[in-house]
Design a protein around this motif. Sequence first.
Motif, PDB file in Angstrom:
ATOM      1  N   ALA A   2      52.684   1.337 -73.744  1.00 56.05           N
ATOM      2  CA  ALA A   2      51.552   3.205 -73.512  1.00 56.05           C
ATOM      3  C   ALA A   2      50.719   2.203 -72.427  1.00 56.05           C
ATOM      4  O   ALA A   2      50.710   1.201 -71.855  1.00 56.05           O
ATOM      5  CB  ALA A   2      50.640   3.030 -74.617  1.00 56.05           C
ATOM      6  N   ALA A   3      50.525   3.164 -72.328  1.00 53.91           N
ATOM      7  CA  ALA A   3      48.754   3.100 -70.492  1.00 53.91           C
ATOM      8  C   ALA A   3      48.193   2.660 -71.501  1.00 53.91           C
ATOM      9  O   ALA A   3      47.640   2.735 -72.505  1.00 53.91           O
ATOM     10  CB  ALA A   3      48.381   4.694 -70.239  1.00 53.91           C
TER      11      ALA A   3
ATOM     12  N   GLU B  23      42.216   7.570 -85.898  1.00 56.77           N
ATOM     13  CA  GLU B  23      43.292   7.359 -85.390  1.00 56.77           C
ATOM     14  C   GLU B  23      43.440   8.097 -84.707  1.00 56.77           C
ATOM     15  O   GLU B  23      44.180   9.401 -85.293  1.00 56.77           O
ATOM     16  CB  GLU B  23      44.247   6.344 -85.668  1.00 56.77           C
ATOM     17  N   LEU B  24      44.469   7.691 -83.220  1.00 56.33           N
ATOM     18  CA  LEU B  24      45.689   8.693 -82.514  1.00 56.33           C
ATOM     19  C   LEU B  24      47.257   8.223 -83.421  1.00 56.33           C
ATOM     20  O   LEU B  24      47.448   7.362 -84.008  1.00 56.33           O
ATOM     21  CB  LEU B  24      46.133   8.412 -81.442  1.00 56.33           C
ATOM     22  N   PRO B  25      47.941   9.494 -83.538  1.00 61.51           N
ATOM     23  CA  PRO B  25      49.098  10.040 -84.110  1.00 61.51           C
ATOM     24  C   PRO B  25      50.148   8.794 -83.280  1.00 61.51           C
ATOM     25  O   PRO B  25      49.805   8.770 -82.133  1.00 61.51           O
ATOM     26  CB  PRO B  25      49.801  10.672 -84.920  1.00 61.51           C
ATOM     27  N   LEU B  26      51.217   7.904 -83.557  1.00 60.33           N
ATOM     28  CA  LEU B  26      51.702   6.981 -82.446  1.00 60.33           C
ATOM     29  C   LEU B  26      53.161   7.426 -83.024  1.00 60.33           C
ATOM     30  O   LEU B  26      53.491   7.640 -84.244  1.00 60.33           O
ATOM     31  CB  LEU B  26      51.540   5.278 -82.556  1.00 60.33           C
ATOM     32  N   ARG B  27      54.041   7.025 -81.958  1.00 60.37           N
ATOM     33  CA  ARG B  27      55.573   6.981 -82.278  1.00 60.37           C
ATOM     34  C   ARG B  27      55.335   5.907 -81.686  1.00 60.37           C
ATOM     35  O   ARG B  27      56.035   5.395 -80.575  1.00 60.37           O
ATOM     36  CB  ARG B  27      55.862   8.411 -81.468  1.00 60.37           C
TER      37      ARG B  27
ATOM     38  N   PRO C 181      56.772   2.837 -80.498  1.00 60.33           N
ATOM     39  CA  PRO C 181      56.462   0.802 -80.525  1.00 60.33           C
ATOM     40  C   PRO C 181      54.805   1.462 -80.217  1.00 60.33           C
ATOM     41  O   PRO C 181      54.045   0.588 -79.991  1.00 60.33           O
ATOM     42  CB  PRO C 181      56.645   0.145 -78.928  1.00 60.33           C
ATOM     43  N   GLY C 182      53.460   2.430 -80.021  1.00 60.53           N
ATOM     44  CA  GLY C 182      52.534   2.274 -79.571  1.00 60.53           C
ATOM     45  C   GLY C 182      52.081   3.987 -78.771  1.00 60.53           C
ATOM     46  O   GLY C 182      50.935   3.758 -78.660  1.00 60.53           O
ATOM     47  N   LYS C 183      52.694   4.843 -78.700  1.00 62.25           N
ATOM     48  CA  LYS C 183      52.918   5.577 -77.495  1.00 62.25           C
ATOM     49  C   LYS C 183      51.850   6.841 -78.160  1.00 62.25           C
ATOM     50  O   LYS C 183      52.246   7.310 -79.459  1.00 62.25           O
ATOM     51  CB  LYS C 183      53.784   6.027 -76.662  1.00 62.25           C
ATOM     52  N   PRO C 184      51.379   7.565 -78.030  1.00 68.35           N
ATOM     53  CA  PRO C 184      50.755   8.548 -78.669  1.00 68.35           C
ATOM     54  C   PRO C 184      51.399   9.760 -78.990  1.00 68.35           C
ATOM     55  O   PRO C 184      52.439  10.020 -78.463  1.00 68.35           O
ATOM     56  CB  PRO C 184      49.113   9.128 -78.167  1.00 68.35           C
TER      57      PRO C 184
END
Length: 390
Positions: free
Chosen positions: A193-194, A370-374, A376-379
């Motif tokens: 992710a960025a 927290e941001l929900p992720l999909r 390996p780690g992207k929002p």
Amino acid sequence: MPSPRVIEPLVVPAGRRAPEVLPALRKALDGDGPALLPVAEGSEPVRALGPGAALGPGEDTAGDPTALVIATSGSTGVPKGVLLPASALRASAEATHLRLGGPGHWLLPMPAHHIAGIQVLVRALLAGTTPVAVDTAGGFRPDRFADAAAETLANDGPHYTSMVPTQLSRLVNDGGQGLAALRRFDAVLLGGAATPPALLRRALDAGVRVVPTYGMSETAGGCVYDGVPLDGVRVHIDAGGVVSLAGPTLARGYRGVPGSPAFAGGWFRTGDLGRWAGDRLEILGRADDVIITGGVNVAPTPIERILTEHEGVREVCVLGVEDPEWGQAVVAAVVPSDPACPPSAEALRAAVRERAQPAAAPKNIVFLPELPLRGPGKPDRTALRQHFAG
């Protein structure tokens, strides 16, 4: 004539047991046995990718067998199977070691059914070292990272690990033994992710040897390190700013999609926007994430960078939602450093207006723990849009 090779699921245990797949992974790299479809333990393989079925025409060659079929939904949510030949996986691992300073000992803190995680295991196999995996039961914890790191660091170096920004953020914020252990690694690959520039600066200032990476399943993982392509990797940016990649780490294509235009002419069209900053590649975000608001194009990534540099902000995701007046409205999900004392929403908008075009200022800002992720780690942008519905 030999029978076509088949695809078989590779059940990948979580946490400490992930290295149990090493024998099967070695056989796949050697072309001995079926192509492997990694799947998390307790999950079902994507049926559309045909586990148990034979590879089709153009999906395998005797001289360079397809070793892995990586299931990825990308940004669309439609399952795709990335066909990775053994040569691409090897080329990626060898180029990584060449860039970092030679083969070494690897620590795995990520799920190994994604490309970033399984490449840690591939690198260890080719280095002839035994990887150590972090206990992630119940989530990633800095103390467990420190425990696993101690095992890796007990060996003569070099020592490497690979993680996503969320994990780095937790280690830096905790500031305890996990961060102390992280400082001892010769390189910490960061991708998936960025990375917020503020997080990167904090990690570097703390003495962590962070190497931001850019890549995807279609390129056997990261293929551009700190803005510089790995040896043999080529980068092209078209007139619209879309990045294409080529070289020895490239996948063969997609399962069941012969002649996919995404792989035309030996190049993979990523769908990401980028530009050259001197001799380094800078990624600006997904082309399909660009927000058109009132006829103005707004790329989310530069706005996220502005917001994460604001005091009191830990993480941000900027996205567009449907709006009857503007077509799309720019909105932002913000994770504050201190949930009990979030920054002023108006101060965040003002920071964007000062450093970017006025249309880029978020019309709505929500604060989340927290941001929900999909993956390996992207929002997870789909999940985030639900916070702005109605």
